[in-house]
Design an enzyme around this catalytic site. Structure first.
Site, PDB file in Angstrom:
ATOM      1  N   GLU A 181       0.802  -1.220   0.000  1.00 39.40           N
ATOM      2  CA  GLU A 181       0.000   0.000   0.000  1.00 39.40           C
ATOM      3  C   GLU A 181       0.837   1.274   0.000  1.00 39.40           C
ATOM      4  O   GLU A 181       0.463   2.263   0.620  1.00 39.40           O
ATOM      5  CB  GLU A 181      -0.925   0.032   1.226  1.00 39.40           C
ATOM      6  CG  GLU A 181      -2.018  -0.988   1.199  1.00 39.40           C
ATOM      7  CD  GLU A 181      -3.053  -0.748   2.279  1.00 39.40           C
ATOM      8  OE1 GLU A 181      -2.720  -0.097   3.275  1.00 39.40           O
ATOM      9  OE2 GLU A 181      -4.190  -1.203   2.108  1.00 39.40           O
ATOM     10  N   GLU A 250      -7.002  -7.492  -0.378  1.00 37.40           N
ATOM     11  CA  GLU A 250      -7.559  -7.410   0.975  1.00 37.40           C
ATOM     12  C   GLU A 250      -9.034  -7.058   0.925  1.00 37.40           C
ATOM     13  O   GLU A 250      -9.395  -5.892   0.746  1.00 37.40           O
ATOM     14  CB  GLU A 250      -6.819  -6.356   1.815  1.00 37.40           C
ATOM     15  CG  GLU A 250      -5.400  -6.736   2.148  1.00 37.40           C
ATOM     16  CD  GLU A 250      -4.721  -5.731   3.077  1.00 37.40           C
ATOM     17  OE1 GLU A 250      -5.417  -4.983   3.793  1.00 37.40           O
ATOM     18  OE2 GLU A 250      -3.479  -5.694   3.060  1.00 37.40           O
TER      19      GLU A 250
HETATM   20  C1  GAL Z   1      -4.475  -2.361   5.138  1.00 35.11           C
HETATM   21  C2  GAL Z   1      -3.120  -3.005   5.346  1.00 35.11           C
HETATM   22  C3  GAL Z   1      -3.232  -4.257   6.198  1.00 35.11           C
HETATM   23  C4  GAL Z   1      -4.054  -3.975   7.422  1.00 35.11           C
HETATM   24  C5  GAL Z   1      -5.397  -3.439   7.005  1.00 35.11           C
HETATM   25  C6  GAL Z   1      -6.310  -3.102   8.159  1.00 35.11           C
HETATM   26  O1  GAL Z   1      -4.349  -1.055   4.767  1.00 35.11           O
HETATM   27  O2  GAL Z   1      -2.533  -3.342   4.117  1.00 35.11           O
HETATM   28  O3  GAL Z   1      -1.956  -4.703   6.526  1.00 35.11           O
HETATM   29  O4  GAL Z   1      -3.374  -3.060   8.191  1.00 35.11           O
HETATM   30  O5  GAL Z   1      -5.229  -2.261   6.303  1.00 35.11           O
HETATM   31  O6  GAL Z   1      -6.544  -4.206   8.928  1.00 35.11           O
END
Ligand code: GAL
Length: 818
Positions: A181, A250
């Site tokens: 990110e 994600e």
């Molecule tokens: C994303 C990040 C993850 C985790 C998630 C929130 O931005 O890539 O590692 O932090 O947010 O749980």
């Protein structure tokens, strides 16, 4: 000659066996190609350090049963290299073993090396020693950083290669990620960001792993990096290159919890909606973050206010239990998508917008069984959609899946899976007394309170991560000074958090904790300065370090820079900030490993104190019988750390109270889900229950629980319990089958509610309708009581006629497991 022939045979055999086992992974703009075939991949995150090796096979098995093709994990640099060039890949840090478990289960693996990971992990995964390297600037075009990042990334890649874990070697790894990110925050690094990202891409490519690299949230990811999406929804995302497939790294199944905030929940319907929309819009690789969240054991949580539980409201709960209905509802979704996999990756895409946010999408092609989606993105209006002469009811914010474009097999808002409500059951260890008996000892602080020299000293107030090297949550800042006469003064300490305990001449003069996300605060206390030598001792505590944002590594903690003042008559300030400060890293008890229960350690059994800060407590207990997950209830304790048989369960802090924000009614059917997730537990303690993995326990012999209590608490109510399914419910449309299961060794002991007709309400609060069948309850009791699981079809033949006329009929059941 014969020798040469046999050599050729050996070589051919070797090549054949290699080809037989090796998997090629490539991609085009539509999908990943596995052995040349386009595939859809459904993946889920399980972070190996957040559970135990003993739990891994079961977690992976449940993921596979839930319809996943792949398991994704980050790699946690600061856990593996806590001291520069001293590595740890043991126990729950055994990355290779974890990947092999994935392989044994027949799943693929996605390894996100980072090595910046974010992940609510201490310091985003960065080792504190990076800060000691001259000229270091992290995550930018900086040689010292790039050298270290490359060294670690290469180490991991070499390790994976050596164990043949990459797909072309016959291993399960089909994708790997570099950075994480960066695109979200790269504007904070100016022009250097672009060079850094180019360098990351080239460095990763040079490692020659034979599978594609991904970069998430990186709109300018250079080819051949595939830029991917993170978020609650990713259907609108488009990769930055026509040759990159649409990948979602994600899909947040819930959210993480802070000590001072209520528990986040994302409804199963909403997760399913997001997934279905992604595949409806040409997405082909999707990963749940998290599929199993697990536990932040030890000092691993960062952020910095993240609880020890990293449950995340994931399809597998913190303890590894199946969370229903989320797990089952997504399993059914995966099955529906898999039926039309060929159409999704090889079919022609054709989408038609109807009114009010309704959309019909068809994937069709010669020789391919077609696949269709009817989606309704209107958040409040349900729709009845006419398609090929048939009517389909598509509720607001939902997607219907029609694998042959004929029959709806799945709708994301129609949940046919049971809801399971977990409860805690008192430990049933044989002869377990009602109450545990405790012994105690004080944290030895005499020297730190009276002018100890500490580990080192400096004429400044150091940032805590620099001073402690992140070896402990605790850092002592100690100053000795002479004063010509007795005097009442005010001690004022500005700190960046997260906890401060202040002492003068051995007396505890006060403590303060960061509150409401304000990690930086100013502590003040009246103190009596005496003539002659005086000792100021400040014990600063952190709850993990920052993990997100441009240059997050520079976010200070502890009494970084202070200032520390003594304020006298008329407000006269004496600045101690650049005086000589002696530093001691960690507690004496940590140095002496009190938590290992060394036989020579002295413990007192008399007058076990209550509400005494800086106290070690110890008890022994028997492991609860059975296989259900074990939790320890730490209600009554203040703040500290818990160990079972020397294993660090994590920080505890049951005295934190969740704020009152976000617990309003949350009902997907009534369109009242705020900001993608709901919250429960407003005004309740931050976390009372702490996971004790079964592998930490010894059967048939005493186990030891040791607590370091920092704030003052009472251990007398501490007890061990197991997590079991208490109540199961379900609500399905007429014609569907409802399956109820106690998900373990327990059986259904009673059916509390059953209605076949027009019942209303939610699990735990069902109400009978106006036209229910009279014999349904009886029939269901017969079918279910005494069984570990039962299935009932919602039909009049089984449950008797309802009297409902011209209205939808449904079946609702609530039963108890014991
Ligand atoms: C994303 C990040 C993850 C985790 C998630 C929130 O931005 O890539 O590692 O932090 O947010 O749980």
């Amino acid at each position: 000659m014969a020798m040469a022939k046999s050599l050729v045979v050996v070589l051919v055999l070797f090549l054949l066996s290699f080809l037989a086992y090796s998997t090629t992974v490539s991609h085009d703009g539509r999908a990943l190609l596995i052995n040349g075939q386009r595939r859809i991949i459904i993946s889920g995150s399980i972070h190996y350090p957040r559970s135990t090796p003993e739990m891994w096979p079961e977690l992976i098995k449940k993921a596979k049963e839930g319809g996943l093709d792949a398991i994704e994990t980050y790699v946690f640099w600061n856990a593996h290299e806590p001291v520069k060039r001293q590595y740890n890949f043991e126990g729950n840090l055994d990355l290779v073993r974890f990947i092999k478990e994935i392989q044994n289960a027949g799943l693929y693996a996605i390894v996100r090396i980072g090595p910046y990971v974010c992940a609510e992990w201490d310091y985003g995964g960065f080792p504190a020693w990076l800060r000691q390297i001259p000229g270091m600037e992290m995550r930018t075009d900086n040689k010292p950083f790039k050298d270290e990042m490359q060294t670690f990334t290469t180490l991991i890649v070499d390790m994976l290669k050596k164990e043949n874990l990459l797909a072309p070697q016959g291993g399960p790894i089909i994708l790997s990620q570099i950075e994480n990110e960066y695109g979200n925050i790269q504007s904070g690094y100016g022009a250097a960001a672009k060079n850094y990202i180019e360098w990351c891409a080239n460095m990763a490519q040079s490692l020659d792993i034979g599978v594609p690299w991904i970069m998430c949230q990186q709109a300018d990811a250079p080819q051949p990096m595939i830029n991917t999406c993170n978020g609650f929804y990713c259907h609108d995302f488009q990769p930055n290159n026509a040759n990159s497939p649409k990948i979602w790294t994600e899909n947040w199944t819930g959210w993480f919890k802070d000590w001072d905030k209520p528990d986040p929940h994302r409804p199963a319907e909403d997760v399913a909606y997001a997934v279905a929309r992604f595949f409806e819009t040409n997405g082909t690789v999707q990963n749940y973050y998290m599929y199993h969240g697990g536990t932040n054991f030890g000092r691993t949580s960062g952020g910095p206010y993240i609880t020890t539980s990293y449950d995340y409201d994931a399809p597998l709960d913190e303890y590894g239990n199946i969370r229903q209905p989320k797990w089952g509802h997504l399993k059914a979704l995966h099955a529906a998508l898999k039926i039309m996999e060929k159409a999704l990756v090889y079919g022609n895409y054709n989408s038609t917008q109807l009114e009010n946010g309704v959309q019909i999408t068809e994937f069709t092609g010669k020789g391919i069984t077609p696949g269709c989606f009817i989606s309704n993105s209107n958040t409040t209006l349900d729709a009845t959609v006419k398609y090929h002469g048939q009517n389909y009811f598509v509720p607001a914010s939902s997607v219907s899946i029609l694998p042959e474009c004929k029959e709806e097999v799945y709708n994301t808002a129609k949940v046919n899976t049971q809801t399971s409500i977990m409860v805690k059951k008192r430990s049933q260890a044989e002869d377990e007394p009602e109450e545990l008996s405790w012994s105690w000892r004080p944290e030895e602080m005499t020297s730190t309170l009276k002018g100890a020299l500490g580990n080192f000293s400096d004429h400044k107030l150091l940032d805590q991560i620099i001073g402690s090297g992140d070896k402990s949550d605790y850092l002592w800042y100690m100053n000795t000074f002479d004063h010509p006469y007795d005097m009442d003064m005010t001690l004022q300490v500005a700190t960046q958090g997260h906890v401060l305990h202040a002492f003068l001449n051995g007396d505890h003069v006060g403590s303060q904790y960061a509150a409401d996300g304000n990690f930086s605060f100013t502590f003040e206390a009246g103190v009596k300065i005496k003539k002659g030598k005086n000792y100021i001792s400040l014990l600063s505590g952190t709850i993990g370090h920052a993990n997100y944002g441009a240059r997050f590594e520079l976010v200070p903690t502890g009494i970084a820079g202070g200032p520390v003042f003594l304020i006298g008559d008329g407000g006269m300030k004496h600045d101690l900030s650049s005086e000589l400060w002696a530093y001691k890293v960690g507690l004496n008890g940590e140095d002496n490993e009190i938590y290992m229960d060394n036989p020579n350690d002295k413990w007192y059994t008399d007058s076990v104190p209550s509400m005494r800060p800086f106290t070690w407590y110890k008890t022994t207990f028997k492991a609860p019988l059975g296989t259900e997950a074990v939790v320890v209830n730490l209600e009554g304790m203040g703040k500290g750390v818990a160990w079972v048989n020397g294993n660090n369960l994590g920080r505890y802090w049951p005295t934190t109270i969740a704020n009152n924000q976000g617990c309003e009614l949350c009902d997907y059917d009534n369109h009242t889900v705020p900001d993608d997730h709901c919250r429960t537990g407003c005004g309740e303690p931050g976390q009372i229950w702490y996971h004790v993995p079964r592998s930490f326990l010894k059967e048939g012999e005493p186990n030891t629980l040791i607590l370091f209590e920092e704030a003052g608490g009472e251990p007398f109510n501490v007890n061990f319990q197991t997590m079991v399914v208490g109540t199961v419910c379900g609500h399905v449309e007429e014609g569907k089958t409802l399956t109820l299961s106690c998900q373990g060794t327990r059986t259904i002991s009673n059916v509390e509610f059953a209605s076949f007709g027009n019942p209303v309400g939610m699990c735990g609060a069902f109400q009978k309708g106006t036209c229910d069948s009279q014999i349904a309850l009886d029939a269901i009791q017969k079918a279910c009581v005494g069984k570990m699981a039962c299935s009932i079809k919602g039909s009049a033949r089984v449950l008797g006629d309802s009297e409902c006329k011209n209205m939808p009929v449904s079946l609702a059941v609530q039963a108890v497991c014991s």
